[in-house]
Design an enzyme around this catalytic site. Structure first.
Site, PDB file in Angstrom:
ATOM      1  N   GLU A 137       0.847  -1.196   0.000  1.00 33.13           N
ATOM      2  CA  GLU A 137       0.000   0.000   0.000  1.00 33.13           C
ATOM      3  C   GLU A 137       0.883   1.247   0.000  1.00 33.13           C
ATOM      4  OE1 GLU A 137      -3.630   0.039   2.385  1.00 33.13           O
ATOM      5  OE2 GLU A 137      -3.011   1.986   3.177  1.00 33.13           O
TER       6      GLU A 137
ATOM      7  N   THR B 252      -3.925   4.758  -1.563  1.00 36.63           N
ATOM      8  CA  THR B 252      -4.953   5.296  -0.670  1.00 36.63           C
ATOM      9  C   THR B 252      -5.574   6.551  -1.281  1.00 36.63           C
ATOM     10  OG1 THR B 252      -3.492   6.732   0.609  1.00 36.63           O
ATOM     11  CG2 THR B 252      -3.719   4.455   1.376  1.00 36.63           C
TER      12      THR B 252
ATOM     13  N   HIS C 294      -8.167   3.104  -3.801  1.00 36.84           N
ATOM     14  CA  HIS C 294      -9.102   3.174  -2.679  1.00 36.84           C
ATOM     15  C   HIS C 294     -10.172   4.228  -3.019  1.00 36.84           C
ATOM     16  CE1 HIS C 294      -5.982   1.592   0.480  1.00 36.84           C
ATOM     17  NE2 HIS C 294      -5.733   1.110  -0.723  1.00 36.84           N
TER      18      HIS C 294
ATOM     19  N   ASP D  22     -13.411   8.085   6.944  1.00 34.30           N
ATOM     20  CA  ASP D  22     -13.525   8.556   8.327  1.00 34.30           C
ATOM     21  C   ASP D  22     -14.132   9.939   8.444  1.00 34.30           C
ATOM     22  OD1 ASP D  22     -12.593   6.425   9.850  1.00 34.30           O
ATOM     23  OD2 ASP D  22     -10.556   6.831   9.172  1.00 34.30           O
TER      24      ASP D  22
ATOM     25  N   TYR E 203     -11.588  -5.705  10.144  1.00 34.44           N
ATOM     26  CA  TYR E 203     -10.947  -5.285  11.388  1.00 34.44           C
ATOM     27  C   TYR E 203     -10.827  -6.452  12.367  1.00 34.44           C
ATOM     28  CZ  TYR E 203     -12.105  -0.970   9.106  1.00 34.44           C
ATOM     29  OH  TYR E 203     -12.183   0.024   8.151  1.00 34.44           O
TER      30      TYR E 203
ATOM     31  N   LYS F 255     -21.621  -6.732   4.432  1.00 36.92           N
ATOM     32  CA  LYS F 255     -20.790  -6.016   3.453  1.00 36.92           C
ATOM     33  C   LYS F 255     -20.327  -6.968   2.343  1.00 36.92           C
ATOM     34  CE  LYS F 255     -16.674  -3.946   4.725  1.00 36.92           C
ATOM     35  NZ  LYS F 255     -15.957  -2.791   5.297  1.00 36.92           N
TER      36      LYS F 255
ATOM     37  N   GLN G  83      -7.226  -4.338   8.625  1.00 40.34           N
ATOM     38  CA  GLN G  83      -6.509  -3.269   9.325  1.00 40.34           C
ATOM     39  C   GLN G  83      -5.260  -3.876   9.959  1.00 40.34           C
ATOM     40  OE1 GLN G  83      -8.488   0.033  11.821  1.00 40.34           O
ATOM     41  NE2 GLN G  83      -8.029  -1.537  13.315  1.00 40.34           N
TER      42      GLN G  83
HETATM   43  P1  FAD Z   1     -17.930   0.178   7.134  1.00 37.18           P
HETATM   44  O1  FAD Z   1     -17.754  -1.183   6.591  1.00 37.18           O
HETATM   45  O2  FAD Z   1     -19.125   0.962   6.659  1.00 37.18           O
HETATM   46  O3  FAD Z   1     -17.982   0.064   8.729  1.00 37.18           O
HETATM   47  C1  FAD Z   1     -17.935   1.252   9.546  1.00 37.18           C
HETATM   48  C2  FAD Z   1     -18.624   0.986  10.879  1.00 37.18           C
HETATM   49  O4  FAD Z   1     -20.038   0.860  10.675  1.00 37.18           O
HETATM   50  C3  FAD Z   1     -18.204  -0.324  11.570  1.00 37.18           C
HETATM   51  O5  FAD Z   1     -18.170  -0.082  12.946  1.00 37.18           O
HETATM   52  C4  FAD Z   1     -19.307  -1.313  11.204  1.00 37.18           C
HETATM   53  O6  FAD Z   1     -19.456  -2.329  12.182  1.00 37.18           O
HETATM   54  C5  FAD Z   1     -20.519  -0.384  11.180  1.00 37.18           C
HETATM   55  N1  FAD Z   1     -21.594  -0.828  10.278  1.00 37.18           N
HETATM   56  C6  FAD Z   1     -21.459  -1.303   9.021  1.00 37.18           C
HETATM   57  N2  FAD Z   1     -22.674  -1.563   8.497  1.00 37.18           N
HETATM   58  C7  FAD Z   1     -23.601  -1.235   9.442  1.00 37.18           C
HETATM   59  C8  FAD Z   1     -25.025  -1.265   9.511  1.00 37.18           C
HETATM   60  N3  FAD Z   1     -25.759  -1.694   8.475  1.00 37.18           N
HETATM   61  N4  FAD Z   1     -25.630  -0.843  10.656  1.00 37.18           N
HETATM   62  C9  FAD Z   1     -24.901  -0.399  11.712  1.00 37.18           C
HETATM   63  N5  FAD Z   1     -23.546  -0.347  11.703  1.00 37.18           N
HETATM   64  C10 FAD Z   1     -22.908  -0.747  10.580  1.00 37.18           C
HETATM   65  N6  FAD Z   1      -9.826   5.598   4.787  1.00 37.18           N
HETATM   66  C11 FAD Z   1      -9.711   6.575   3.850  1.00 37.18           C
HETATM   67  O7  FAD Z   1     -10.293   7.651   4.013  1.00 37.18           O
HETATM   68  N7  FAD Z   1      -8.937   6.397   2.723  1.00 37.18           N
HETATM   69  C12 FAD Z   1      -8.273   5.245   2.472  1.00 37.18           C
HETATM   70  O8  FAD Z   1      -7.584   5.123   1.447  1.00 37.18           O
HETATM   71  C13 FAD Z   1      -8.387   4.179   3.430  1.00 37.18           C
HETATM   72  N8  FAD Z   1      -7.789   2.983   3.216  1.00 37.18           N
HETATM   73  C14 FAD Z   1      -7.990   1.938   4.103  1.00 37.18           C
HETATM   74  C15 FAD Z   1      -7.437   0.679   3.820  1.00 37.18           C
HETATM   75  C16 FAD Z   1      -7.639  -0.397   4.690  1.00 37.18           C
HETATM   76  C17 FAD Z   1      -7.053  -1.753   4.341  1.00 37.18           C
HETATM   77  C18 FAD Z   1      -8.388  -0.197   5.892  1.00 37.18           C
HETATM   78  C19 FAD Z   1      -8.579  -1.331   6.871  1.00 37.18           C
HETATM   79  C20 FAD Z   1      -8.929   1.050   6.177  1.00 37.18           C
HETATM   80  C21 FAD Z   1      -8.764   2.128   5.294  1.00 37.18           C
HETATM   81  N9  FAD Z   1      -9.335   3.400   5.529  1.00 37.18           N
HETATM   82  C22 FAD Z   1      -9.193   4.416   4.600  1.00 37.18           C
HETATM   83  C23 FAD Z   1     -10.042   3.674   6.790  1.00 37.18           C
HETATM   84  C24 FAD Z   1     -11.564   3.453   6.707  1.00 37.18           C
HETATM   85  O9  FAD Z   1     -12.148   4.395   5.848  1.00 37.18           O
HETATM   86  C25 FAD Z   1     -12.100   3.601   8.143  1.00 37.18           C
HETATM   87  O10 FAD Z   1     -11.660   2.544   8.935  1.00 37.18           O
HETATM   88  C26 FAD Z   1     -13.594   3.839   8.281  1.00 37.18           C
HETATM   89  O11 FAD Z   1     -13.833   4.284   9.622  1.00 37.18           O
HETATM   90  C27 FAD Z   1     -14.447   2.599   8.075  1.00 37.18           C
HETATM   91  O12 FAD Z   1     -14.488   2.237   6.769  1.00 37.18           O
HETATM   92  P2  FAD Z   1     -15.186   0.846   6.313  1.00 37.18           P
HETATM   93  O13 FAD Z   1     -15.218   0.868   4.853  1.00 37.18           O
HETATM   94  O14 FAD Z   1     -14.580  -0.295   6.995  1.00 37.18           O
HETATM   95  O15 FAD Z   1     -16.678   1.107   6.901  1.00 37.18           O
END
Ligand code: FAD
Length: 288
Positions: A16, A47, A77, A109, A143, A163, A174
């Site tokens: 990455e 990213t 991403h 985020d 995660y 998802k 993560q």
């Molecule tokens: P989600 O899958 O939507 O989950 C977010 C939260 O919502 C979780 O707590 C989940 O349990 C909860 N949730 C999901 N669905 C529901 C539902 N239906 N009802 C209630 N709760 C629900 N961020 C960036 O901005 N740019 C990047 O390039 C980037 N790269 C990343 C690469 C990796 C490998 C990882 C692990 C993270 C990266 N992130 C990046 C960070 C990521 O955007 C954050 O961790 C963000 O807070 C969550 O994203 P997600 O897609 O996992 O969210």
């Protein structure tokens, strides 16, 4: 090429990288890509707006150059939190024009207080939309210790299942510093019926501040021996770098031996560290 197809044949190794700031030129990132290319990674992911910065055009341009100029498969991403559906539609058109097949679809985020007005609440909403817009390979984040906002790890894994069902072809985790969290997480995903490949995300530590920031942001656990290592070498940067590389190698050897589908290395744009790790684990990856 769809990166999810690679898992049928091998343990996947990916790197990455992150785009430089908008004000900086792109030469340094392409030097990094050139150096990473020597390690023949299965793909390089770029990213997008991580840590609150907006690098949209740069992310896509870099992902396209990685693929078409350097000949390494790329993943861009895409965090939905900054965008409306119309923005995402325009970005997907650009993905198609640039021939980028692989998208790491994220919520991001940057959640504003007007969350209810957003077109995409969760990554699964974005994934469903991408699926309806074209034949992309869609990757999701996961995660091992639970997402920092989740009510419980079980709740998080249930949402992860939703998802994946919304159209994920593969997952990337993560970072974590204790492999046992990953193994327990894997068991939970298997029990709930998640059957897409999961790459373990590994971040080699280079300094204590970087880790403190990550731990605060991601809520990951820091094992005692890891903490001791950081305290011991805090003021000896080269020793800390060597210890961090050794720790990451140790994690990767264990993960590959125990059957992880692949490793995603958070390179922090540092090809030297990636080279050192690659030299130590390459034969292991080939033999597995
Ligand atoms: P989600 O899958 O939507 O989950 C977010 C939260 O919502 C979780 O707590 C989940 O349990 C909860 N949730 C999901 N669905 C529901 C539902 N239906 N009802 C209630 N709760 C629900 N961020 C960036 O901005 N740019 C990047 O390039 C980037 N790269 C990343 C690469 C990796 C490998 C990882 C692990 C993270 C990266 N992130 C990046 C960070 C990521 O955007 C954050 O961790 C963000 O807070 C969550 O994203 P997600 O897609 O996992 O969210």
């Amino acid at each position: 090429m769809k990166t999810s197809e690679l898992f049928q044949h091998k343990k996947v190794l990916s790197f990455e990288i992150f785009p430089p700031k908008q004000t900086e030129n792109l030469a340094a990132i392409y030097q990094t890509v050139n150096a990473l290319k020597e390690l023949a990674p299965d793909f390089i992911s770029v990213t997008f707006g991580a840590l609150g910065t907006k690098n949209n055009q740069r992310t896509l341009d870099i992902a396209s150059t990685v693929k078409h100029t350097y000949g390494v498969e790329s993943v861009a991403h895409l965090p939905s939190s900054q965008f409306t559906k119309r923005d995402v539609q325009a970005l997907l058109t650009r993905f198609k024009q640039l021939g980028i097949d692989n998208i790491l679809a994220l919520r991001g985020d940057d959640i504003t207080e007007h969350k209810e007005k957003k077109d995409f609440h969760y990554a699964s909403d974005l994934i469903e939309y991408i699926k309806s817009e074209g034949d992309f390979n869609i990757i999701g984040a996961c995660y091992p210790e639970g997402h920092i906002e989740s009510v419980s790890i079980l709740d998080d894994v249930r949402h992860l299942k939703e998802k994946v069902d919304s159209g994920c072809d593969q997952l990337i985790s993560q970072l974590f510093f204790d492999n046992d969290y990953f193994y327990t997480f894997k068991e939970r995903t298997e029990l709930i019926g998640i059957d897409v490949p999961i790459q373990a995300g590994i971040m080699p530590v280079v300094n204590k501040r970087q880790i403190e920031k990550m731990v605060k942001m991601c809520g990951v656990n820091v094992p005692k021996k890891f903490l001791k290592m950081m305290e011991r070498y805090e003021y000896h940067p080269e020793a800390m770098r060597d210890a961090g590389i050794a720790y990451a190698i140790d994690q990767i050897v264990d993960l590959i031996t125990q059957g992880a589908d692949g490793i995603h290395l958070y390179t922090m744009n540092n090809p030297y560290i990636a080279h050192r790790i690659y030299q130590a684990v390459n034969q292991l990856l080939i033999a597995s």
